[in-house]
Design a protein around this motif. Structure first.
Motif, PDB file in Angstrom:
ATOM      1  N   GLN A   1      31.627  37.785 -41.815  1.00  0.00           N
ATOM      2  CA  GLN A   1      31.722  37.015 -43.048  1.00  0.00           C
ATOM      3  C   GLN A   1      32.752  37.538 -44.041  1.00  0.00           C
ATOM      4  N   VAL A   2      33.148  38.808 -43.907  1.00  0.00           N
ATOM      5  CA  VAL A   2      34.082  39.413 -44.859  1.00  0.00           C
ATOM      6  C   VAL A   2      35.492  39.386 -44.274  1.00  0.00           C
ATOM      7  N   THR A   3      36.480  39.093 -45.094  1.00  0.00           N
ATOM      8  CA  THR A   3      37.868  39.008 -44.637  1.00  0.00           C
ATOM      9  C   THR A   3      38.413  40.384 -44.266  1.00  0.00           C
ATOM     10  N   HIS A   4      38.975  40.480 -43.054  1.00  0.00           N
ATOM     11  CA  HIS A   4      39.667  41.688 -42.600  1.00  0.00           C
ATOM     12  C   HIS A   4      40.537  41.306 -41.410  1.00  0.00           C
ATOM     13  N   GLN A   5      41.272  42.266 -40.857  1.00  0.00           N
ATOM     14  CA  GLN A   5      42.223  41.962 -39.789  1.00  0.00           C
ATOM     15  C   GLN A   5      41.849  42.613 -38.459  1.00  0.00           C
ATOM     16  N   SER A   6      40.556  42.950 -38.285  1.00  0.00           N
ATOM     17  CA  SER A   6      40.124  43.683 -37.109  1.00  0.00           C
ATOM     18  C   SER A   6      39.144  42.872 -36.282  1.00  0.00           C
ATOM     19  N   CYS A   7      38.738  43.448 -35.136  1.00  0.00           N
ATOM     20  CA  CYS A   7      37.818  42.765 -34.232  1.00  0.00           C
ATOM     21  C   CYS A   7      36.794  43.758 -33.694  1.00  0.00           C
ATOM     22  N   LEU A   8      35.528  43.323 -33.687  1.00  0.00           N
ATOM     23  CA  LEU A   8      34.442  44.096 -33.095  1.00  0.00           C
ATOM     24  C   LEU A   8      33.951  43.368 -31.850  1.00  0.00           C
ATOM     25  N   ILE A   9      33.893  44.087 -30.722  1.00  0.00           N
ATOM     26  CA  ILE A   9      33.334  43.550 -29.482  1.00  0.00           C
ATOM     27  C   ILE A   9      32.018  44.262 -29.208  1.00  0.00           C
ATOM     28  N   VAL A  10      30.960  43.487 -28.927  1.00  0.00           N
ATOM     29  CA  VAL A  10      29.673  44.072 -28.563  1.00  0.00           C
ATOM     30  C   VAL A  10      29.312  43.606 -27.152  1.00  0.00           C
ATOM     31  N   ASN A  11      28.888  44.558 -26.312  1.00  0.00           N
ATOM     32  CA  ASN A  11      28.493  44.261 -24.938  1.00  0.00           C
ATOM     33  C   ASN A  11      26.985  44.389 -24.809  1.00  0.00           C
ATOM     34  N   SER A  12      26.374  43.428 -24.109  1.00  0.00           N
ATOM     35  CA  SER A  12      24.917  43.472 -23.990  1.00  0.00           C
ATOM     36  C   SER A  12      24.452  42.639 -22.810  1.00  0.00           C
ATOM     37  N   TRP A  13      23.309  43.042 -22.224  1.00  0.00           N
ATOM     38  CA  TRP A  13      22.681  42.167 -21.235  1.00  0.00           C
ATOM     39  C   TRP A  13      21.564  41.340 -21.891  1.00  0.00           C
ATOM     40  N   GLU A  14      21.475  41.442 -23.206  1.00  0.00           N
ATOM     41  CA  GLU A  14      20.496  40.676 -23.973  1.00  0.00           C
ATOM     42  C   GLU A  14      21.206  40.092 -25.188  1.00  0.00           C
ATOM     43  N   LYS A  15      21.167  38.798 -25.351  1.00  0.00           N
ATOM     44  CA  LYS A  15      21.929  38.142 -26.411  1.00  0.00           C
ATOM     45  C   LYS A  15      21.327  38.444 -27.785  1.00  0.00           C
ATOM     46  N   PRO A  16      22.104  39.049 -28.690  1.00  0.00           N
ATOM     47  CA  PRO A  16      21.591  39.290 -30.045  1.00  0.00           C
ATOM     48  C   PRO A  16      21.320  37.958 -30.760  1.00  0.00           C
ATOM     49  N   ARG A  17      20.237  37.901 -31.487  1.00  0.00           N
ATOM     50  CA  ARG A  17      19.875  36.658 -32.167  1.00  0.00           C
ATOM     51  C   ARG A  17      20.922  36.242 -33.194  1.00  0.00           C
ATOM     52  N   GLU A  18      21.555  37.239 -33.839  1.00  0.00           N
ATOM     53  CA  GLU A  18      22.519  36.896 -34.881  1.00  0.00           C
ATOM     54  C   GLU A  18      23.775  36.246 -34.310  1.00  0.00           C
ATOM     55  N   VAL A  19      24.049  36.454 -33.017  1.00  0.00           N
ATOM     56  CA  VAL A  19      25.212  35.802 -32.412  1.00  0.00           C
ATOM     57  C   VAL A  19      25.051  34.295 -32.483  1.00  0.00           C
ATOM     58  N   THR A  20      23.851  33.824 -32.159  1.00  0.00           N
ATOM     59  CA  THR A  20      23.578  32.386 -32.241  1.00  0.00           C
ATOM     60  C   THR A  20      23.540  31.923 -33.688  1.00  0.00           C
ATOM     61  N   GLN A  21      22.873  32.690 -34.551  1.00  0.00           N
ATOM     62  CA  GLN A  21      22.728  32.291 -35.946  1.00  0.00           C
ATOM     63  C   GLN A  21      24.066  32.266 -36.670  1.00  0.00           C
ATOM     64  N   LEU A  22      24.861  33.330 -36.502  1.00  0.00           N
ATOM     65  CA  LEU A  22      26.120  33.423 -37.229  1.00  0.00           C
ATOM     66  C   LEU A  22      27.159  32.445 -36.703  1.00  0.00           C
ATOM     67  N   LYS A  23      27.117  32.154 -35.405  1.00  0.00           N
ATOM     68  CA  LYS A  23      28.109  31.259 -34.824  1.00  0.00           C
ATOM     69  C   LYS A  23      27.994  29.856 -35.408  1.00  0.00           C
ATOM     70  N   LYS A  24      26.790  29.462 -35.800  1.00  0.00           N
ATOM     71  CA  LYS A  24      26.601  28.150 -36.405  1.00  0.00           C
ATOM     72  C   LYS A  24      27.306  28.053 -37.758  1.00  0.00           C
ATOM     73  N   GLU A  25      27.461  29.202 -38.421  1.00  0.00           N
ATOM     74  CA  GLU A  25      28.015  29.216 -39.771  1.00  0.00           C
ATOM     75  C   GLU A  25      29.483  29.626 -39.808  1.00  0.00           C
ATOM     76  N   ASN A  26      29.968  30.245 -38.746  1.00  0.00           N
ATOM     77  CA  ASN A  26      31.250  30.933 -38.840  1.00  0.00           C
ATOM     78  C   ASN A  26      32.005  30.814 -37.528  1.00  0.00           C
ATOM     79  N   ASN A  27      33.256  30.342 -37.589  1.00  0.00           N
ATOM     80  CA  ASN A  27      34.054  30.222 -36.376  1.00  0.00           C
ATOM     81  C   ASN A  27      34.811  31.506 -36.050  1.00  0.00           C
ATOM     82  N   ALA A  28      34.517  32.601 -36.780  1.00  0.00           N
ATOM     83  CA  ALA A  28      35.163  33.892 -36.500  1.00  0.00           C
ATOM     84  C   ALA A  28      34.371  34.691 -35.482  1.00  0.00           C
ATOM     85  N   ILE A  29      33.448  34.044 -34.777  1.00  0.00           N
ATOM     86  CA  ILE A  29      32.627  34.719 -33.779  1.00  0.00           C
ATOM     87  C   ILE A  29      32.671  33.915 -32.483  1.00  0.00           C
ATOM     88  N   HIS A  30      32.777  34.638 -31.357  1.00  0.00           N
ATOM     89  CA  HIS A  30      32.795  33.998 -30.044  1.00  0.00           C
ATOM     90  C   HIS A  30      31.878  34.753 -29.105  1.00  0.00           C
TER      91      HIS A  30
END
Length: 465
Positions: A273-302
Motif C-alpha cells: 500500500q505504501v509507495t516505493h521502488q522495491s519488490c518483496l517475494i514470498v514463497n509458501s505452500w500455504e496461501k496467505p489470507r492477505e494475498v487474496t484480501q489485498l489483491k482485491k484492493e491493490n494491483n501492486a500484488i501478484h
C-alpha cells in the motif's frame, strides 16, 4: 526530434543482440538522454533512486555497444547516432537500407560537435545477501514463469509477489534463478528463509542491519517498519522471504498466524500500500489470507501458482541415468512433474529396479518412497481433523465429486465442511474442475495414494471425531 522512432531503432538494436525488449525504465533513460537530462533529473522525475537509474543506464549503453560493435555511453550517444544517420547505417540483423532511420530527425542541431567518445562506466554490482540460501546445482526449464515474474517486477513495478506451490515443486529454485536473471536491475538483493519461524521483530532487525550495519536498530516495530520502507524508497531492492507457511498455526485452518506473529500481516500490507521502488517475494505452500484480501484492493500484488514441470522433467530422469526413455513421460505424469517427488522416485528405481522404469511402472499401485511420504507428512501434520476427514473421503472416490456429494457422505456440519474445503484449497491440496457451472473436487494420484497409505494413522488421529 522524433523520440518514438529513436526508441524504435534502439529497441530493434538491443533485441537483435540480446533477444530482450527494452523495459520501461530503459526507455525512460533513453528519452531523458535524448532530452539532455542528467541521471539525477531522470531519477527525480520518475521516482527512482539516482544509483538505480545509473545502473539501468549503464546496462542500456552496454547493450547498445554490443549491438553496434562500438562503445556507447550517455555522453557520446548523440554523436554516435548522428554518425549512423549520416552514414546511412545498415544493421545486419536489424534493418536493410535504413531509409526510415535516415529520415529520423534525431537532434535539432546536427552541426553541434560530437562529444568525444568516453570509456563506458562499469555497472555497479548490487549488494547481494542470500543468507542460508541453498546452492542450486540444477535448474530445469521454467522460462514462462521467469518471464512472467520479470514482467511483473521490472515492467509493472509489482510490490508483492506470492509464489505458491506444494512442497518440492521448486519455489526456492525458481526464486534463486530469478535473482541471476534480473540482479543488475537492483541495488540490494536479499534472501531469507523463515523455516525457523522468526518473529517479525527479528526479521525486520535482520533486514535493517543489511542497509545500516553500524546503526543501532530500534526496538519499536512501528519505527522498524518505517525505516525499512524508507530504505525501499531510497534503493531498488528485491527481498525474498521463503517458507512463510511456518508462520501459520498447525491444526488450524490455513493462513492463521501463530500467536505473536500477527504483525507480519501489517508488514505485507504496508509493502503493497505504501509507495516505493522495491519488490518483496514470498514463497509458501500455504496461501496467505492477505494475498487474496489485498489483491482485491491493490494491483501492486501478484500471485504465481507453480505447477509441475512438463517436458523439462525428463532432464531429472536423464541425470539419474534411468533406462526405458519411452516410459519417462508416464513416470512424469504419475508424479505430477514435481521435481522432488521425481528425484525421490528415481532414486528408488535405481536402487531396487536397476534403473528400469518400465518394470517399476508395472507395479499394481502407485509407489511412494518413504522419503516422499515423509515430505508430505510435514504438510499433512498441519491439517485440522475436519480437513483430514475430507481428504480421506476424497481418497475413496474414483471420480471428482461435487460439494453436495461430500455433504451427503461426510458427518460434518455444513459450515465446518465448507471451511475445511476452503482451507484445503489454500493449502493447494485439491484438484478442482468446473463443469456446467458446478465445481468438482478430487486429489491427484500421489496425494490419494499417500492418504491411503497413512489412512490408519489418520483414523487414530481423528479420535472420536
Amino acid at each position: 526530434m522524433d523520440i518514438a522512432e529513436v526508441l524504435q531503432l534502439a529497441e530493434a538494436l538491443v533485441f537483435a543482440k540480446t533477444g530482450k525488449h527494452l523495459d520501461h525504465l530503459q526507455k525512460t533513460v533513453l528519452k531523458g538522454t535524448i532530452q539532455g537530462q542528467t541521471y539525477s533529473e531522470i531519477a527525480q522525475d520518475n521516482g527512482f533512486s539516482e544509483s538505480h537509474v545509473k545502473n539501468v543506464g549503464h546496462e542500456l549503453w552496454n547493450n547498445l555497444s554490443q549491438a553496434l560493435g562500438e562503445k556507447v555511453t550517455k555522453a557520446n550517444f548523440r554523436g554516435i547516432f548522428i554518425n549512423l544517420k549520416n552514414n546511412n547505417f545498415i544493421g545486419s540483423n536489424v534493418c536493410q537500407t535504413n531509409s526510415t532511420f535516415n529520415n529520423i530527425n534525431i537532434f535539432a542541431d546536427e552541426a553541434r560537435s560530437q562529444t568525444p567518445t568516453q570509456q563506458p562506466q562499469q555497472t555497479p554490482k548490487p549488494h547481494i545477501d542470500l543468507g542460508d540460501a541453498p546452492e542450486i546445482f540444477s535448474f530445469f526449464d521454467r522460462t514462462t514463469q521467469l518471464t512472467t515474474l520479470e514482467t511483473w517486477i521490472l515492467q509493472q513495478n509489482t510490490r508483492l509477489i506470492a509464489i505458491l506451490g506444494i512442497s518440492g515443486i521448486g519455489k526456492t529454485t525458481l526464486s534463486l534463478q530469478l535473482i541471476e536473471q534480473i540482479k543488475h536491475n537492483f541495488e540490494y538483493i536479499i534472501y531469507r528463509s523463515l523455516r525457523f519461524s522468526p518473529t517479525i521483530e527479528t526479521t525486520l532487525t535482520n533486514l535493517l542491519q543489511i542497509f545500516a550495519p553500524k546503526s543501532e536498530t530500534p526496538q519499536n516495530i512501528e519505527t522498524q517498519l518505517s525505516q525499512l520502507i524508507n530504505y525501499l524508497r531510497q534503493h531498488r531492492c528485491l527481498i525474498i522471504l521463503d517458507d512463510i507457511h511456518t508462520l501459520f498455526s498447525s491444526k488450524q485452518l490455513a493462513g492463521q498466524y501463530q500467536t505473536g506473529y500477527e504483525n507480519y500481516h501489517l508488514f505485507f500490507q504496508l509493502i503493497t500500500q505504501v509507495t516505493h521502488q522495491s519488490c518483496l517475494i514470498v514463497n509458501s505452500w500455504e496461501k496467505p489470507r492477505e494475498v487474496t484480501q489485498l489483491k482485491k484492493e491493490n494491483n501492486a500484488i501478484h500471485c504465481l501458482l507453480l505447477e509441475g514441470l512438463g517436458e523439462a522433467a525428463k532432464e531429472i530422469i536423464r541425470e539419474q541415468e534411468l533406462l526405458d526413455e519411452d516410459c519417462w513421460q508416464s513416470l512424469i505424469d504419475r508424479y505430477q512433474g514435481n521435481p522432488l517427488w521425481l528425484e525421490f522416485t528415481a532414486n528408488l528405481i535405481k536402487e531396487l529396479f536397476a534403473g528400469k522404469v518400465s518394470e517399476f511402472l508395472q507395479c499394481d499401485t502407485l509407489i511412494l518412497s518413504e522419503s516422499l511420504q515423509a515430505q508430505l507428512d510435514q504438510q499433512f501434520q498441519r491439517l485440522t481433523p475436519q480437513e483430514i476427514a475430507v481428504m480421506i473421503q476424497l481418497a475413496k472416490e474414483n471420480e471428482p465429486v461435487c460439494l453436495a456429494h461430500l455433504i451427503k457422505n461426510l458427518d460434518l456440519p455444513t459450515s465446518e465442511l465448507l471451511n475445511a474445503m476452503q482451507s484445503l484449497g489454500m493449502r493447494l491440496l485439491l484438484d478442482v474442475k468446473e463443469c456446467d457451472r458446478t465445481r468438482f473436487f478430487s486429489l491427484n494420484p500421489v496425494l490419494k495414494q499417500y492418504v491411503k497409505n497413512r489412512y490408519s494413522q489418520f483414523k487414530i488421529s481423528l479420535g472420536t471425531f
